[in-house]
Design a protein around this motif. Structure first.
Motif, short mmCIF file in Angstrom:
data_model
loop_
_atom_site.label_atom_id
_atom_site.label_comp_id
_atom_site.label_asym_id
_atom_site.label_seq_id
_atom_site.Cartn_x
_atom_site.Cartn_y
_atom_site.Cartn_z
N GLU A 220 0.83 -1.21 0.00
CA GLU A 220 0.00 0.00 0.00
C GLU A 220 0.86 1.26 0.00
OE1 GLU A 220 -3.77 1.90 2.50
OE2 GLU A 220 -2.75 0.09 3.23
N ILE A 221 1.95 1.25 0.79
CA ILE A 221 2.84 2.40 0.83
C ILE A 221 3.51 2.60 -0.52
CG2 ILE A 221 5.00 3.25 1.83
CD1 ILE A 221 4.07 1.89 4.47
N LYS A 222 3.90 1.50 -1.17
CA LYS A 222 4.51 1.60 -2.51
C LYS A 222 3.53 2.20 -3.51
CE LYS A 222 7.92 -2.13 -2.23
NZ LYS A 222 8.28 -3.48 -2.74
N GLU A 223 2.27 1.77 -3.43
CA GLU A 223 1.26 2.32 -4.34
C GLU A 223 1.07 3.82 -4.12
OE1 GLU A 223 -3.40 1.48 -5.61
OE2 GLU A 223 -2.43 0.28 -4.04
N LEU A 224 1.02 4.24 -2.84
CA LEU A 224 0.89 5.67 -2.55
C LEU A 224 2.11 6.45 -3.03
CD1 LEU A 224 -0.58 5.41 1.07
CD2 LEU A 224 -1.80 6.12 -0.97
N ARG A 225 3.30 5.91 -2.80
CA ARG A 225 4.51 6.57 -3.27
C ARG A 225 4.54 6.67 -4.80
NH1 ARG A 225 6.75 9.01 1.16
NH2 ARG A 225 7.19 7.52 2.83
N LEU A 226 4.04 5.61 -5.46
CA LEU A 226 4.02 5.63 -6.93
C LEU A 226 3.07 6.71 -7.44
CD1 LEU A 226 4.98 4.22 -9.51
CD2 LEU A 226 3.02 2.69 -9.30
N ARG A 227 1.91 6.87 -6.79
CA ARG A 227 0.98 7.93 -7.20
C ARG A 227 1.59 9.32 -7.01
NH1 ARG A 227 -4.95 6.84 -4.81
NH2 ARG A 227 -3.88 5.71 -3.17
N VAL A 228 2.30 9.48 -5.89
CA VAL A 228 2.96 10.77 -5.63
C VAL A 228 4.04 11.03 -6.67
CG1 VAL A 228 4.37 12.03 -3.97
CG2 VAL A 228 2.42 10.73 -3.17
N ALA A 229 4.80 9.98 -7.02
CA ALA A 229 5.85 10.14 -8.04
C ALA A 229 5.25 10.48 -9.40
CB ALA A 229 6.68 8.86 -8.12
N ASP A 230 4.14 9.83 -9.74
CA ASP A 230 3.46 10.16 -11.01
C ASP A 230 3.00 11.61 -11.04
OD1 ASP A 230 3.87 7.59 -11.87
OD2 ASP A 230 1.89 6.86 -11.27
N GLU A 231 2.46 12.07 -9.92
CA GLU A 231 2.01 13.46 -9.86
C GLU A 231 3.18 14.43 -9.98
OE1 GLU A 231 -0.48 16.68 -9.65
OE2 GLU A 231 -0.92 14.57 -10.02
N ASP A 232 4.30 14.10 -9.32
CA ASP A 232 5.49 14.96 -9.44
C ASP A 232 6.01 14.98 -10.88
OD1 ASP A 232 5.35 15.53 -6.75
OD2 ASP A 232 6.76 13.94 -6.17
N ALA A 233 6.00 13.80 -11.53
CA ALA A 233 6.44 13.75 -12.93
C ALA A 233 5.51 14.54 -13.83
CB ALA A 233 6.52 12.29 -13.39
N ARG A 234 4.21 14.46 -13.55
CA ARG A 234 3.24 15.22 -14.34
C ARG A 234 3.46 16.72 -14.17
NH1 ARG A 234 -1.34 17.86 -13.91
NH2 ARG A 234 -1.29 17.65 -11.65
N LYS A 235 3.74 17.15 -12.94
CA LYS A 235 3.99 18.57 -12.69
C LYS A 235 5.24 19.04 -13.43
CE LYS A 235 1.84 19.30 -8.18
NZ LYS A 235 2.11 19.63 -6.77
N LYS A 236 6.29 18.21 -13.39
CA LYS A 236 7.52 18.58 -14.10
C LYS A 236 7.27 18.67 -15.60
CE LYS A 236 10.74 16.64 -10.71
NZ LYS A 236 11.77 15.60 -10.46
N LYS A 237 6.49 17.73 -16.13
CA LYS A 237 6.19 17.73 -17.56
C LYS A 237 5.37 18.97 -17.93
CE LYS A 237 4.43 14.70 -21.20
NZ LYS A 237 3.55 15.69 -21.82
N GLU A 238 4.37 19.30 -17.11
CA GLU A 238 3.57 20.50 -17.37
C GLU A 238 4.42 21.76 -17.33
OE1 GLU A 238 0.33 20.68 -14.69
OE2 GLU A 238 -0.89 19.18 -15.76
N LYS A 239 5.31 21.81 -16.36
CA LYS A 239 6.19 22.98 -16.26
C LYS A 239 7.09 23.08 -17.48
CE LYS A 239 9.13 25.33 -12.90
NZ LYS A 239 9.77 25.23 -11.57
N LYS A 240 7.62 21.92 -17.92
CA LYS A 240 8.47 21.91 -19.10
C LYS A 240 7.69 22.33 -20.34
CE LYS A 240 11.69 18.88 -21.56
NZ LYS A 240 12.24 17.50 -21.65
N ASP A 241 6.45 21.80 -20.46
CA ASP A 241 5.61 22.17 -21.61
C ASP A 241 5.28 23.66 -21.59
OD1 ASP A 241 5.64 19.55 -22.40
OD2 ASP A 241 3.71 19.05 -21.45
N GLU A 242 5.02 24.21 -20.41
CA GLU A 242 4.74 25.65 -20.31
C GLU A 242 5.96 26.48 -20.73
OE1 GLU A 242 3.50 26.44 -16.37
OE2 GLU A 242 1.49 25.55 -16.63
N ILE A 243 7.16 26.03 -20.31
CA ILE A 243 8.37 26.76 -20.69
C ILE A 243 8.56 26.69 -22.20
CG2 ILE A 243 10.89 26.74 -20.51
CD1 ILE A 243 10.48 25.73 -17.59
N GLU A 244 8.35 25.49 -22.79
CA GLU A 244 8.48 25.36 -24.24
C GLU A 244 7.44 26.20 -24.97
OE1 GLU A 244 8.24 21.24 -25.07
OE2 GLU A 244 10.27 20.78 -24.34
N ALA A 245 6.21 26.21 -24.44
CA ALA A 245 5.16 27.02 -25.07
C ALA A 245 5.50 28.50 -24.99
CB ALA A 245 3.83 26.74 -24.40
#
Length: 305
Positions: A213-238
């Motif tokens: 369960e802890i691994k699943e929660l950590r994985l969701r948090v990591a996915d959200e952090d990766a999504r935020k980084k990708k959005e930030k990168k896309d905003e910078i590129e835009a």
């Protein structure tokens, strides 16, 4: 005195009843008033229809103007801007919701990890220390009733430390054990070890489920952090693309203005050259006319001479 006042009272009653009857008869005698009707002539009706037509025309005109305004380029741009703002607002709200959920998952994973570590240390301590207590006798033990341990559940009695009392219970080990004490200790060693191992195996299954369960929660948090980084990168590129497009538009506008200036300059020079040519032609024409007039004058003078 009473006989003299009696006729006065009778006359007063008679007058009152007569007035009441007259008041009741008055509304019946008067005819009901009819509500006066407004007699509208032909001119008034035409005027009303014309006013109504003017109002409808004004409303239709406003409706048409509204449609034209919505169909214009400015309205289309305004609608596009509204759609972009709404999409941006939905994206921001979704991002805030996701970040809040990721924060909750992170806190929940940290809390579960701390609880699991605490339980792990407790059960490890019980697994190692409780079998050691089974090597000793306690003042609260009943060594004569060995068969009573078979009937009692192991999780409650065997792994539980003696309750506090007065005088408090003490652990001890005699130098020479009796047969009953030796049999009691052997039996309790086996039971306590078995109960400790079963408790540890049960906790190990809980620990495995908690770690997953802890691994699943950590994985969701990591996915959200990766999504935020990708959005930030896309905003910078835009932003970079928008800046490049703006620079290109500015350069194209500057080139257009320079071309228009050059065209204007060329047109001015051409106009000036045409003016010069026309002036020279006019001057040549003037000179030719003057020469012809001079030659004619000479001819006339010669004839006269």
């Amino acid at each position: 005195m009473s006989t003299q006042l009696k006729p006065a009272t009778d006359t007063k009653l008679d007058t009152d009843t007569r007035d009441q009857m007259d008041a009741e008869q008055e509304p019946d005698s008067q005819p009901a008033r009819k509500r006066p009707r407004i007699d509208l002539g032909v001119g008034e009706r035409k005027r009303g229809k014309s006013m109504f037509g003017i109002v409808l025309g004004t409303l239709n005109k406003a409706k048409i103007e509204d449609k034209e305004r919505n169909a214009s380029e400015a309205a289309k741009k305004r609608q596009m801007i509204d759609q972009r703002l709404q999409a941006k607002l939905r994206k921001e709200t979704d991002s805030v919701r996701r970040s809040e959920e990721a924060k909750k998952d992170r806190n929940l994973a940290n809390r579960k990890e701390e609880e699991l570590q605490l339980k792990d240390s407790i059960y490890k301590l019980r697994r190692t220390h409780l079998p050691l207590y089974s090597h000793f006798l306690c003042t609260s033990d009943d060594t004569q009733s060995i068969d009573s341990m078979e009937d009692q559940p192991s999780s409650i009695t065997l792994l539980a430390l003696p309750t506090r009392s007065h005088p408090p219970p003490l652990f001890y080990l005699p130098a020479i054990l009796t047969a009953a004490q030796e049999a009691f200790l052997e039996k309790r060693k086996f039971k306590v070890k078995e109960a400790a191992e079963s408790e540890w195996s049960t906790f190990r299954g809980e620990r495995t489920a908690g770690i997953d369960e802890i691994k699943e929660l950590r994985l969701r948090v990591a996915d959200e952090d990766a999504r935020k980084k990708k959005e930030k990168k896309d905003e910078i590129e835009a932003d970079e693309k928008n800046q490049i497009n703006k620079d290109e538009e500015m350069t194209s506008e500057e080139s257009k203005t320079s071309e228009s200036k050059a065209e204007g300059h060329d047109s001015k020079t051409e106009a000036k050259s045409e003016e010069r040519e026309s002036k020279t032609e006019e001057m040549e024409v003037d000179v030719g006319t003057k020469e012809e007039s001079g030659m004619r004058a000479d001819d006339e003078d010669a004839v006269e001479y």
